[in-house]
Design an enzyme around this catalytic site. Sequence first.
Site, PDB file in Angstrom:
ATOM      1  CD  GLN A 186      -2.398   1.368   2.781  1.00 40.20           C
ATOM      2  OE1 GLN A 186      -3.603   1.280   2.761  1.00 40.20           O
ATOM      3  NE2 GLN A 186      -1.716   1.501   3.908  1.00 40.20           N
TER       4      GLN A 186
ATOM      5  CB  SER B  79       4.140  -0.063  13.880  1.00 40.29           C
ATOM      6  OG  SER B  79       2.908  -0.390  14.470  1.00 40.29           O
TER       7      SER B  79
ATOM      8  CD  GLU C 175      -0.352  -2.803  17.072  1.00 42.10           C
ATOM      9  OE1 GLU C 175      -0.193  -3.523  18.072  1.00 42.10           O
ATOM     10  OE2 GLU C 175      -1.462  -2.376  16.707  1.00 42.10           O
TER      11      GLU C 175
ATOM     12  CE1 TYR D 150       4.153  -5.000  11.703  1.00 40.58           C
ATOM     13  CE2 TYR D 150       3.136  -3.765  13.497  1.00 40.58           C
ATOM     14  CZ  TYR D 150       3.626  -3.818  12.206  1.00 40.58           C
ATOM     15  OH  TYR D 150       3.600  -2.689  11.419  1.00 40.58           O
TER      16      TYR D 150
ATOM     17  CE  LYS E  77       6.918  -2.549  11.286  1.00 40.28           C
ATOM     18  NZ  LYS E  77       7.612  -2.179  10.042  1.00 40.28           N
TER      19      LYS E  77
ATOM     20  CB  THR F 170     -10.265  -0.606   7.462  1.00 43.36           C
ATOM     21  OG1 THR F 170      -8.976  -1.009   7.011  1.00 43.36           O
ATOM     22  CG2 THR F 170     -10.151   0.177   8.751  1.00 43.36           C
TER      23      THR F 170
ATOM     24  CB  ALA G 220      -2.344  -9.074  23.762  1.00 45.38           C
TER      25      ALA G 220
HETATM   26  P1  NAP Z   1       1.778  -3.875   3.038  1.00 42.90           P
HETATM   27  O1  NAP Z   1       0.751  -3.317   2.093  1.00 42.90           O
HETATM   28  O2  NAP Z   1       1.489  -5.147   3.747  1.00 42.90           O
HETATM   29  O3  NAP Z   1       3.135  -4.025   2.218  1.00 42.90           O
HETATM   30  C1  NAP Z   1       4.226  -4.725   2.756  1.00 42.90           C
HETATM   31  C2  NAP Z   1       5.301  -4.802   1.702  1.00 42.90           C
HETATM   32  O4  NAP Z   1       6.403  -5.540   2.252  1.00 42.90           O
HETATM   33  C3  NAP Z   1       4.890  -5.520   0.421  1.00 42.90           C
HETATM   34  O5  NAP Z   1       5.518  -4.883  -0.665  1.00 42.90           O
HETATM   35  C4  NAP Z   1       5.456  -6.911   0.628  1.00 42.90           C
HETATM   36  O6  NAP Z   1       5.746  -7.576  -0.583  1.00 42.90           O
HETATM   37  C5  NAP Z   1       6.757  -6.573   1.339  1.00 42.90           C
HETATM   38  N1  NAP Z   1       7.315  -7.697   2.083  1.00 42.90           N
HETATM   39  C6  NAP Z   1       6.718  -8.413   3.047  1.00 42.90           C
HETATM   40  N2  NAP Z   1       7.566  -9.348   3.515  1.00 42.90           N
HETATM   41  C7  NAP Z   1       8.721  -9.205   2.822  1.00 42.90           C
HETATM   42  C8  NAP Z   1       9.979  -9.874   2.808  1.00 42.90           C
HETATM   43  N3  NAP Z   1      10.220 -10.894   3.612  1.00 42.90           N
HETATM   44  N4  NAP Z   1      10.943  -9.469   1.947  1.00 42.90           N
HETATM   45  C9  NAP Z   1      10.703  -8.438   1.104  1.00 42.90           C
HETATM   46  N5  NAP Z   1       9.537  -7.778   1.051  1.00 42.90           N
HETATM   47  C10 NAP Z   1       8.561  -8.157   1.900  1.00 42.90           C
HETATM   48  O7  NAP Z   1       2.145  -2.816   4.157  1.00 42.90           O
HETATM   49  P2  NAP Z   1       1.902  -1.227   4.180  1.00 42.90           P
HETATM   50  O8  NAP Z   1       0.571  -0.960   4.755  1.00 42.90           O
HETATM   51  O9  NAP Z   1       2.277  -0.649   2.861  1.00 42.90           O
HETATM   52  O10 NAP Z   1       2.962  -0.800   5.291  1.00 42.90           O
HETATM   53  C11 NAP Z   1       4.291  -0.404   4.946  1.00 42.90           C
HETATM   54  C12 NAP Z   1       5.168  -0.504   6.175  1.00 42.90           C
HETATM   55  O11 NAP Z   1       4.629   0.338   7.206  1.00 42.90           O
HETATM   56  C13 NAP Z   1       5.250  -1.910   6.777  1.00 42.90           C
HETATM   57  O12 NAP Z   1       6.548  -2.103   7.264  1.00 42.90           O
HETATM   58  C14 NAP Z   1       4.264  -1.852   7.941  1.00 42.90           C
HETATM   59  O13 NAP Z   1       4.601  -2.768   8.951  1.00 42.90           O
HETATM   60  C15 NAP Z   1       4.432  -0.414   8.383  1.00 42.90           C
HETATM   61  N6  NAP Z   1       3.239   0.115   9.048  1.00 42.90           N
HETATM   62  C16 NAP Z   1       2.059   0.141   8.391  1.00 42.90           C
HETATM   63  C17 NAP Z   1       0.935   0.631   9.027  1.00 42.90           C
HETATM   64  C18 NAP Z   1      -0.407   0.674   8.339  1.00 42.90           C
HETATM   65  O14 NAP Z   1      -1.406   0.936   9.006  1.00 42.90           O
HETATM   66  N7  NAP Z   1      -0.467   0.469   7.047  1.00 42.90           N
HETATM   67  C19 NAP Z   1       1.025   1.120  10.343  1.00 42.90           C
HETATM   68  C20 NAP Z   1       2.272   1.093  10.974  1.00 42.90           C
HETATM   69  C21 NAP Z   1       3.379   0.598  10.311  1.00 42.90           C
HETATM   70  P3  NAP Z   1       4.701  -8.584  -1.315  1.00 42.90           P
HETATM   71  O15 NAP Z   1       3.968  -7.739  -2.323  1.00 42.90           O
HETATM   72  O16 NAP Z   1       5.570  -9.591  -1.928  1.00 42.90           O
HETATM   73  O17 NAP Z   1       3.792  -9.149  -0.258  1.00 42.90           O
END
Ligand code: NAP
Length: 328
Positions: free
Chosen positions: A13, A131, A133, A155, A159, A196, A286
């Site tokens: 995303q 995050s 979290e 998680y 983080k 959501t 939790a």
């Molecule tokens: P997302 O849509 O789940 O995207 C995660 C990305 O990481 C995808 O491109 C996925 O690739 C890649 N990925 C997962 N495991 C991997 C691995 N082992 N090696 C290489 N790539 C890997 O997450 P997002 O919502 O964009 O969030 C971006 C970052 O912000 C994440 O680190 C998330 O933890 C952090 N974050 C997000 C939120 C939120 O509410 N969205 C809040 C706090 C923190 P694939 O396409 O191959 O699955």
Amino acid sequence: MPQRAVITGITGQDGSYLTELLLEKGYEVHGLVRRTSDLSRSWIDPLYRDPVLRERRLFIHYVDLDDVTTLRRTLIQAQPAEVYHLAGQSHVGLSFEIPEATCRWVAMGTLGLLEILRDLSAPARFFHASSSEIFGRPDMIPQNETTPMSPISPYGCAKSFATQMIRIYRQSYGVYASNGILYNHESPRRAGSFVTQKICRAAAAIRLGVEQELRLGDLSAQRDWGDARDYVRGIWLSLQHDEGDDYIFATGQSHSVQDVAEIAFAAMDLDWRSYVKHDERLMRPAEPNRLVGDSTKARTRLGWEPLSDFRRMILEMTRSQHRLLSAK
Ligand code: NAP
């Protein structure tokens, strides 16, 4: 020479919105994707198929986060000015099922990148997607950058480790590294496993007669939900400041899971109470207390502010799901 950036997690995303933002700003973007990523089904596919961008301003490199040698080689060759580290297992609930993989990617993956960064001859600015979290069940509401970390999920723990490592590398090695402590943020590109999107999709599917009901865990669970496009602007702004630092990105307002259901079902002219069923098995092991962020520092130092509105965002997500399901 265009500014060059590397994005890990470009297919996700935030990665896809950030790619659009950086390309608009004239950057050359190098996206790292894992071997198993399905580019053709990702949000960056239309950009990557554009002949004006592909291999000219948008480059894709296949690198798994735990393949440190290939990561190192790719970063040395790309010579980025900015690295946005967004990749990792991003689902809190799933982290209880795959804690080791979550920690390997989220915690050790970030450390591996920091080690490479330390050795680069041309230093790059590094952003880490931390995050809310990391705070677990905080005593302080709202939370800010000084709130103690006390995670309650694998998680959150992974983080926290990565967030603290960013601070250590900044202090000990002078690396330019910033933590964006991101509160939940959503968009039509949110993965379907998040609550959501699950609700928005179900409301649309029930409207279309494809599904009959939606099972949910704790309806009273509250989150500070923002819009991914606002947060991606904050992510970019974080690396435009003179020094690396930590910033909370949050709206400061919380809403319940029930609020999401009410808006999404009403958007489809449905009464949520007739379709949403409580399912004990979907309760989180939790559940955090109220996670609400104080983003004063990002607002004053970076000039960031969230422009979107919760209700509008849920409506947009539901209508987008309705369009997608209608087209099938
Ligand atoms: P997302 O849509 O789940 O995207 C995660 C990305 O990481 C995808 O491109 C996925 O690739 C890649 N990925 C997962 N495991 C991997 C691995 N082992 N090696 C290489 N790539 C890997 O997450 P997002 O919502 O964009 O969030 C971006 C970052 O912000 C994440 O680190 C998330 O933890 C952090 N974050 C997000 C939120 C939120 O509410 N969205 C809040 C706090 C923190 P694939 O396409 O191959 O699955």
